[in-house]
Design a protein around this motif. Structure first.
Motif, PDB file in Angstrom:
ATOM      1  N   LEU A  20     -10.666  27.166  33.781  1.00 44.34           N
ATOM      2  CA  LEU A  20      -9.958  26.798  32.572  1.00 44.34           C
ATOM      3  C   LEU A  20      -8.879  25.764  32.893  1.00 44.34           C
ATOM      4  CD1 LEU A  20      -9.428  30.320  30.959  1.00 44.34           C
ATOM      5  CD2 LEU A  20     -11.411  28.801  30.801  1.00 44.34           C
ATOM      6  N   SER A  21      -8.620  24.885  31.937  1.00 46.24           N
ATOM      7  CA  SER A  21      -7.568  23.888  32.085  1.00 46.24           C
ATOM      8  C   SER A  21      -6.572  24.011  30.949  1.00 46.24           C
ATOM      9  CB  SER A  21      -8.171  22.476  32.077  1.00 46.24           C
ATOM     10  OG  SER A  21      -9.068  22.286  33.141  1.00 46.24           O
ATOM     11  N   CYS A  22      -5.361  23.628  31.215  1.00 46.02           N
ATOM     12  CA  CYS A  22      -4.294  23.640  30.217  1.00 46.02           C
ATOM     13  C   CYS A  22      -3.496  22.353  30.392  1.00 46.02           C
ATOM     14  CB  CYS A  22      -3.411  24.865  30.410  1.00 46.02           C
ATOM     15  SG  CYS A  22      -1.881  24.854  29.460  1.00 46.02           S
ATOM     16  N   ALA A  23      -3.652  21.453  29.445  1.00 50.87           N
ATOM     17  CA  ALA A  23      -2.975  20.158  29.529  1.00 50.87           C
ATOM     18  C   ALA A  23      -1.662  20.201  28.764  1.00 50.87           C
ATOM     19  CB  ALA A  23      -3.882  19.066  28.965  1.00 50.87           C
ATOM     20  N   ALA A  24      -0.602  19.810  29.430  1.00 55.15           N
ATOM     21  CA  ALA A  24       0.715  19.774  28.793  1.00 55.15           C
ATOM     22  C   ALA A  24       1.005  18.365  28.283  1.00 55.15           C
ATOM     23  CB  ALA A  24       1.784  20.198  29.785  1.00 55.15           C
ATOM     24  N   SER A  25       1.693  18.304  27.150  1.00 52.55           N
ATOM     25  CA  SER A  25       1.979  17.007  26.526  1.00 52.55           C
ATOM     26  C   SER A  25       3.133  16.279  27.180  1.00 52.55           C
ATOM     27  CB  SER A  25       2.294  17.202  25.037  1.00 52.55           C
ATOM     28  OG  SER A  25       3.450  18.006  24.874  1.00 52.55           O
ATOM     29  N   ALA A  26       3.891  16.997  28.011  1.00 55.67           N
ATOM     30  CA  ALA A  26       5.049  16.385  28.634  1.00 55.67           C
ATOM     31  C   ALA A  26       5.284  16.992  30.007  1.00 55.67           C
ATOM     32  CB  ALA A  26       6.288  16.576  27.763  1.00 55.67           C
ATOM     33  N   TYR A  27       5.926  16.209  30.846  1.00 53.31           N
ATOM     34  CA  TYR A  27       6.272  16.711  32.179  1.00 53.31           C
ATOM     35  C   TYR A  27       7.437  17.675  32.040  1.00 53.31           C
ATOM     36  CZ  TYR A  27       7.718  16.715  37.056  1.00 53.31           C
ATOM     37  OH  TYR A  27       8.055  17.095  38.330  1.00 53.31           O
ATOM     38  N   MET A  28       7.345  18.774  32.720  1.00 54.50           N
ATOM     39  CA  MET A  28       8.405  19.776  32.655  1.00 54.50           C
ATOM     40  C   MET A  28       9.210  19.755  33.949  1.00 54.50           C
ATOM     41  SD  MET A  28       6.781  23.010  30.667  1.00 54.50           S
ATOM     42  CE  MET A  28       8.424  23.727  30.536  1.00 54.50           C
ATOM     43  N   HIS A  29      10.499  19.644  33.799  1.00 59.37           N
ATOM     44  CA  HIS A  29      11.373  19.614  34.964  1.00 59.37           C
ATOM     45  C   HIS A  29      11.685  21.035  35.399  1.00 59.37           C
ATOM     46  CE1 HIS A  29      12.070  15.271  34.819  1.00 59.37           C
ATOM     47  NE2 HIS A  29      12.013  15.399  33.506  1.00 59.37           N
ATOM     48  N   ALA A  30      11.643  21.240  36.701  1.00 53.27           N
ATOM     49  CA  ALA A  30      11.919  22.560  37.259  1.00 53.27           C
ATOM     50  C   ALA A  30      13.365  22.968  36.963  1.00 53.27           C
ATOM     51  CB  ALA A  30      11.664  22.537  38.761  1.00 53.27           C
ATOM     52  N   PRO A  31      13.610  24.280  36.885  1.00 52.30           N
ATOM     53  CA  PRO A  31      12.654  25.358  37.120  1.00 52.30           C
ATOM     54  C   PRO A  31      11.858  25.726  35.869  1.00 52.30           C
ATOM     55  CG  PRO A  31      14.820  26.289  36.769  1.00 52.30           C
ATOM     56  CD  PRO A  31      14.984  24.804  36.706  1.00 52.30           C
ATOM     57  N   TYR A  32      10.665  26.211  36.075  1.00 50.54           N
ATOM     58  CA  TYR A  32       9.813  26.635  34.969  1.00 50.54           C
ATOM     59  C   TYR A  32       8.882  27.735  35.468  1.00 50.54           C
ATOM     60  CZ  TYR A  32       6.921  23.215  37.415  1.00 50.54           C
ATOM     61  OH  TYR A  32       6.254  22.495  38.379  1.00 50.54           O
ATOM     62  N   CYS A  33       8.258  28.388  34.539  1.00 51.25           N
ATOM     63  CA  CYS A  33       7.317  29.458  34.843  1.00 51.25           C
ATOM     64  C   CYS A  33       6.099  29.279  33.956  1.00 51.25           C
ATOM     65  CB  CYS A  33       7.956  30.819  34.610  1.00 51.25           C
ATOM     66  SG  CYS A  33       6.863  32.214  34.961  1.00 51.25           S
ATOM     67  N   TRP A  34       4.942  29.098  34.578  1.00 56.63           N
ATOM     68  CA  TRP A  34       3.680  28.954  33.863  1.00 56.63           C
ATOM     69  C   TRP A  34       2.936  30.289  33.883  1.00 56.63           C
ATOM     70  CZ3 TRP A  34       1.855  24.908  31.126  1.00 56.63           C
ATOM     71  CH2 TRP A  34       2.457  23.649  31.320  1.00 56.63           C
ATOM     72  N   ALA A  35       2.157  30.503  32.860  1.00 57.06           N
ATOM     73  CA  ALA A  35       1.400  31.755  32.795  1.00 57.06           C
ATOM     74  C   ALA A  35       0.071  31.557  32.093  1.00 57.06           C
ATOM     75  CB  ALA A  35       2.207  32.824  32.055  1.00 57.06           C
ATOM     76  N   TRP A  36      -0.861  32.379  32.482  1.00 62.30           N
ATOM     77  CA  TRP A  36      -2.103  32.555  31.734  1.00 62.30           C
ATOM     78  C   TRP A  36      -2.109  33.981  31.185  1.00 62.30           C
ATOM     79  CZ3 TRP A  36      -5.612  29.022  30.282  1.00 62.30           C
ATOM     80  CH2 TRP A  36      -5.696  27.810  30.998  1.00 62.30           C
ATOM     81  N   PHE A  37      -2.427  34.092  29.913  1.00 61.48           N
ATOM     82  CA  PHE A  37      -2.589  35.378  29.255  1.00 61.48           C
ATOM     83  C   PHE A  37      -4.000  35.454  28.683  1.00 61.48           C
ATOM     84  CE2 PHE A  37       1.743  36.933  29.229  1.00 61.48           C
ATOM     85  CZ  PHE A  37       2.513  35.775  29.316  1.00 61.48           C
TER      86      PHE A  37
END
Length: 123
Positions: A20-37
Motif C-alpha cells: 500500500l502507498s500513502c501520498a502526502a500533499s506536503a512535506y512534513m517537518h519533524a517531529p511527526y508520527c505516521w501510522a497505518w490503521f
C-alpha cells in the motif's frame, strides 16, 4: 493542512502480498508520527503500524513479522508492505499522521488521515 491519498488495495489470495502507498500533499517537518490503521464494518479502528521521524517503528502483534512500514522521504510517500496475508487482514486500510512524537502509540490524535484503500484476502 496535509492531504493523504492511499492506493494499492485490492483482492489477494491468502498467503499473498500487497504493498500500500500513502501520498502526502506536503512535506512534513519533524517531529511527526505516521501510522497505518485498518477498520472493518462495525468494529473500531485497529492500529497496524507506526513510524516516527527518526525511523523507529512499532507494529500490532497481529501483523508483527508480516507487515513492514516504510517511507520514501523524497516523495513524501508512506508504504505498508504486507506479506503472508490472511483473510482476517481484510479491511479498509488508511494512513494517518500527526505532528509530534509517537509516544501515545495508536491512541494518538492523528488529525490527518486519508480515505482508505480496501484490501480483501480470500481463502
Amino acid at each position: 493542512q496535509v492531504q493523504l491519498v492511499e492506493s494499492g488495495g485490492g483482492s489477494v489470495q491468502a498467503g499473498g502480498s500487497r504493498k500500500l502507498s500513502c501520498a502526502a500533499s506536503a512535506y512534513m517537518h519533524a517531529p511527526y508520527c505516521w501510522a497505518w490503521f485498518r477498520q472493518t464494518p462495525g468494529k473500531d479502528r485497529e492500529g497496524v503500524a507506526l513510524m516516527n521521524s527518526a525511523g523507529a517503528t512499532m507494529y500490532a502483534d497481529s501483523v508483527q513479522g508480516r507487515f513492514t512500514i516504510s517511507k520514501d522521504t523524497v516523495k513524501t510517500t508512506l508504504y505498508l508492505t504486507m506479506n503472508s496475508l490472511q483473510p482476517e487482514d481484510t479491511a479498509m486500510y488508511y494512513c494517518a499522521v500527526q505532528y509530534g512524537s509517537c509516544s501515545a502509540g495508536f491512541e494518538g490524535v492523528f488529525p490527518y488521515r486519508g480515505q482508505g484503500t480496501q484490501v480483501t484476502v480470500s481463502s
